[in-house]
Design a protein around this motif. Structure first.
Motif, PDB file in Angstrom:
ATOM      1  N   VAL A 179       0.819  -1.229   0.000  1.00  0.00           N
ATOM      2  CA  VAL A 179       0.000   0.000   0.000  1.00  0.00           C
ATOM      3  C   VAL A 179       0.847   1.272   0.000  1.00  0.00           C
ATOM      4  O   VAL A 179       0.408   2.320  -0.474  1.00  0.00           O
ATOM      5  CB  VAL A 179      -0.981   0.062   1.195  1.00  0.00           C
ATOM      6  N   ALA A 180       2.074   1.140   0.523  1.00  0.00           N
ATOM      7  CA  ALA A 180       2.942   2.332   0.592  1.00  0.00           C
ATOM      8  C   ALA A 180       3.335   2.794  -0.803  1.00  0.00           C
ATOM      9  O   ALA A 180       3.630   3.975  -1.018  1.00  0.00           O
ATOM     10  CB  ALA A 180       4.194   2.023   1.399  1.00  0.00           C
ATOM     11  N   LEU A 181       3.342   1.848  -1.748  1.00  0.00           N
ATOM     12  CA  LEU A 181       3.882   2.176  -3.067  1.00  0.00           C
ATOM     13  C   LEU A 181       3.047   3.211  -3.819  1.00  0.00           C
ATOM     14  O   LEU A 181       3.590   4.105  -4.435  1.00  0.00           O
ATOM     15  CB  LEU A 181       4.046   0.908  -3.904  1.00  0.00           C
ATOM     16  N   PHE A 182       1.738   3.083  -3.806  1.00  0.00           N
ATOM     17  CA  PHE A 182       0.919   4.058  -4.540  1.00  0.00           C
ATOM     18  C   PHE A 182      -0.258   4.577  -3.723  1.00  0.00           C
ATOM     19  O   PHE A 182      -0.540   5.759  -3.721  1.00  0.00           O
ATOM     20  CB  PHE A 182       0.378   3.429  -5.841  1.00  0.00           C
ATOM     21  N   ASN A 183      -0.936   3.656  -3.051  1.00  0.00           N
ATOM     22  CA  ASN A 183      -2.175   4.050  -2.390  1.00  0.00           C
ATOM     23  C   ASN A 183      -1.967   5.054  -1.255  1.00  0.00           C
ATOM     24  O   ASN A 183      -2.688   6.054  -1.179  1.00  0.00           O
ATOM     25  CB  ASN A 183      -2.885   2.805  -1.856  1.00  0.00           C
ATOM     26  N   LEU A 184      -0.995   4.791  -0.403  1.00  0.00           N
ATOM     27  CA  LEU A 184      -0.810   5.682   0.751  1.00  0.00           C
ATOM     28  C   LEU A 184      -0.425   7.115   0.357  1.00  0.00           C
ATOM     29  O   LEU A 184      -1.070   8.063   0.809  1.00  0.00           O
ATOM     30  CB  LEU A 184       0.198   5.094   1.731  1.00  0.00           C
ATOM     31  N   PRO A 185       0.605   7.297  -0.483  1.00  0.00           N
ATOM     32  CA  PRO A 185       0.966   8.690  -0.821  1.00  0.00           C
ATOM     33  C   PRO A 185      -0.205   9.450  -1.454  1.00  0.00           C
ATOM     34  O   PRO A 185      -0.466  10.602  -1.101  1.00  0.00           O
ATOM     35  CB  PRO A 185       2.113   8.534  -1.821  1.00  0.00           C
ATOM     36  N   ALA A 186      -0.933   8.774  -2.356  1.00  0.00           N
ATOM     37  CA  ALA A 186      -2.050   9.448  -3.031  1.00  0.00           C
ATOM     38  C   ALA A 186      -3.194   9.723  -2.060  1.00  0.00           C
ATOM     39  O   ALA A 186      -3.812  10.800  -2.104  1.00  0.00           O
ATOM     40  CB  ALA A 186      -2.527   8.602  -4.205  1.00  0.00           C
ATOM     41  N   SER A 187      -3.465   8.747  -1.178  1.00  0.00           N
ATOM     42  CA  SER A 187      -4.553   8.927  -0.211  1.00  0.00           C
ATOM     43  C   SER A 187      -4.222  10.025   0.794  1.00  0.00           C
ATOM     44  O   SER A 187      -5.101  10.798   1.188  1.00  0.00           O
ATOM     45  CB  SER A 187      -4.830   7.621   0.534  1.00  0.00           C
ATOM     46  N   ILE A 188      -2.963  10.087   1.212  1.00  0.00           N
ATOM     47  CA  ILE A 188      -2.560  11.141   2.165  1.00  0.00           C
ATOM     48  C   ILE A 188      -2.719  12.500   1.500  1.00  0.00           C
ATOM     49  O   ILE A 188      -3.244  13.439   2.090  1.00  0.00           O
ATOM     50  CB  ILE A 188      -1.098  10.914   2.640  1.00  0.00           C
ATOM     51  N   TYR A 189      -2.297  12.606   0.257  1.00  0.00           N
ATOM     52  CA  TYR A 189      -2.419  13.858  -0.504  1.00  0.00           C
ATOM     53  C   TYR A 189      -3.885  14.317  -0.542  1.00  0.00           C
ATOM     54  O   TYR A 189      -4.184  15.498  -0.376  1.00  0.00           O
ATOM     55  CB  TYR A 189      -1.886  13.624  -1.919  1.00  0.00           C
ATOM     56  N   LEU A 190      -4.790  13.350  -0.731  1.00  0.00           N
ATOM     57  CA  LEU A 190      -6.213  13.698  -0.844  1.00  0.00           C
ATOM     58  C   LEU A 190      -6.899  13.837   0.513  1.00  0.00           C
ATOM     59  O   LEU A 190      -8.100  14.117   0.579  1.00  0.00           O
ATOM     60  CB  LEU A 190      -6.944  12.629  -1.675  1.00  0.00           C
ATOM     61  N   GLY A 191      -6.124  13.643   1.591  1.00  0.00           N
ATOM     62  CA  GLY A 191      -6.683  13.797   2.938  1.00  0.00           C
ATOM     63  C   GLY A 191      -7.633  12.691   3.330  1.00  0.00           C
ATOM     64  O   GLY A 191      -8.605  12.922   4.054  1.00  0.00           O
ATOM     65  N   LYS A 192      -7.365  11.468   2.864  1.00  0.00           N
ATOM     66  CA  LYS A 192      -8.264  10.345   3.136  1.00  0.00           C
ATOM     67  C   LYS A 192      -7.915   9.583   4.419  1.00  0.00           C
ATOM     68  O   LYS A 192      -8.594   8.630   4.771  1.00  0.00           O
ATOM     69  CB  LYS A 192      -8.266   9.359   1.952  1.00  0.00           C
TER      70      LYS A 192
END
Lengths: 264, 236
Positions: B183-196
């Protein structure tokens, strides 16, 4: 004819020997290709589940599975018979080996087309057959009469021929521009447009992908077939486009060979 | 060419969003931004060390690196990072431009979200390098690793949120996935950016991924040392 069958059989034998020589590599290739198909099927299921929708652009998950399996079968057939040879063609041009092929007492077109077969995708055939017969057909509201079956067969054959011709046209481009790889990438990558029902795309894009770069004719018409909309008008259009692309292919061979030169 | 895949994905999701306004807390523009960020991160997280190692073992080139007075693994890492930085340079500005000057994509949830997202990307780069280099080290035993990587990439496509956000997966899978390094590879950085992610989730995720980075590094070093011992090269 016997001569051509012998050459084809030799290609099958050599390709098989090559793959079996690296059995672990071959096995992993088979599995990976199978997993790719499976992942795509799970993806569609997730799109329907997560989206909470029963239809996308008017088609249910079973219908999407059916068309996906049909298009992937066409893709697999093309990969098995044409991909490797089409890729090798580039090396023949770059290295000047095409000279050797041209001196053989057999059609260069035939020899280069069936020089090498590729088996990695073959295991996926079983997956798509299972999808068609267990997860799609029982849920489709299609009349399985001779006319409809023939039309579906025609979609598969025309789709296979169009995709193969497109792959080969992109390879023949190397006779004119040896470093021009973008067309091949466009053809193989744009195949993925087939995954979705045509109506998810804007009208102009649908037209472009049906006439200019006819990747939507590689099985995607099955969506129209499912709704009983694949009539003679569409069949004639598809056959017409196929003929045009065959003519382009022939002209490119003739013109390309005049351009080809090597110091080999 | 990757833009074609992006385009196909957009049209498909647009047709889905016509019927459902919001999916797993993602609006359509948020989902588009998610996929745009995934594309951007893909360039930064791209790892080719396994190819270098495989080629080095197959052709014996690795011998010339092993005799150098530096750590071979670190050398592969630094080569990879420098390559990624150059590639990223060509993508950051267009992506930033798309986010700032169009209404199609959304900006970061906050400045803190942006910074934390970047921090997660850096952590993800190390995780990604450790995993792929570990696969590369398998070449010491098998010589060929191409298909293992290929198979692994499919898993990453799904469980790292490259193909579909992890939030869209069934809850059982989500619960398992949040404790994996994928999840760290794509999902986490993008989700953190979107405030999820909530503050508590952020702390847990940074902790989990840091722990994974340490574990993977240790496993890599262990496998590398074992692999070097059994390496046999002809020529060079």
């Amino acid at each position: 004819m016997t001569k051509y069958l012998k050459v084809f059989w030799r290609s099958v034998r050599l390709s098989t020997m090559k793959f079996l020589a690296y059995s672990t590599h071959f096995l992993l290739g088979l599995i990976t290709s199978f997993v790719y198909g499976l992942m795509n099927l799970i993806f569609f299921w997730l799109v329907f589940e997560a989206g909470g929708v029963s239809e996308i652009a008017g088609f249910s998950v079973h219908e999407v599975y059916f068309v996906f399996a049909i298009t992937q079968l066409i893709y697999v057939l093309t990969v098995i018979f044409f991909f490797e040879s089409a890729n090798m063609f580039r090396y023949h041009i770059h290295q000047g080996w095409l000279d050797m092929l041209m001196t053989k007492p057999i059609s260069t077109v035939f020899y280069s087309m069936f020089e090498r077969l590729h088996y990695f995708a073959s295991l996926s055939v079983f997956l798509y057959v299972i999808v068609i017969f267990y997860y799609s057909v029982p849920y489709l509201s299609v009349e399985w009469n001779v006319g409809n079956i023939l039309k579906l067969g025609l979609i598969v054959v025309v789709g296979w021929l169009i995709f193969s011709i497109l792959i080969w046209i992109s390879s023949l481009m190397w006779l004119f521009l040896p470093r021009f790889r973008i067309l091949r990438m466009v053809v193989t990558n744009s195949f993925d447009f087939n995954k979705n029902p045509p109506k998810v795309y804007p009208g102009a894009l649908q037209w472009f992908l049906s006439i200019i770069l006819p990747v939507l004719l590689i099985g995607n018409q099955t969506y129209y077939w499912l709704r009983g909309e694949y009539g003679w008008q569409m069949i004639l259009r598809d056959l017409g486009i196929l003929v045009i692309f065959i003519l382009i292919y022939i002209l490119m061979w003739k013109g390309g060979l005049k351009k080809y030169n090597s110091a080999n | 060419m990757r833009a074609l895949g992006f385009l196909i994905m957009i049209f498909l999701w647009k047709a889905v969003y016509v019927q459902s306004g919001d999916i797993a807390g993602f609006t359509f523009t948020e989902l588009l931004t998610y996929f745009l960020l995934v594309e951007l991160f893909r360039h930064f997280l791209s790892v080719s060390t396994y190819e270098d190692i495989q080629e080095g073992v197959r052709e014996g080139k690795i011998a010339s690196f092993l005799i150098l007075p530096l750590n071979t693994v670190y050398m592969y890492f630094s080569r990879n990072i420098s390559k990624n930085l150059i590639t990223m340079f060509f993508f950051v500005l267009p992506v930033a431009g798309l986010i700032m000057f169009t209404d199609i994509f959304v900006g970061p949830a906050s400045w803190a979200a942006l910074l934390l997202s970047l921090a997660m990307v850096v952590l993800a780069l190390f995780i990604s390098m450790f995993i792929y280099t570990l696969f590369g080290a398998i070449a010491f035993w098998t010589v060929e690793t191409g298909n293992i990587i290929w198979a692994f990439n499919f898993i990453v496509m799904f469980f790292a949120g490259k193909m579909i956000p992890v939030q869209f997966l069934p809850e059982v899978i989500q619960n398992v996935m949040q404790y994996t390094p994928f999840v760290a590879l794509f999902n986490l950085p993008a989700s953190i950016y979107l405030g999820k992610l909530t503050q508590a989730e952020l702390i847990i995720q940074f902790g989990v991924q840091f722990a994974w980075a340490v574990v993977l590094y240790m496993v890599l070093m262990f496998v590398w040392q074992r692999g070097i011992k059994r390496l046999e090269l002809v020529g060079g």
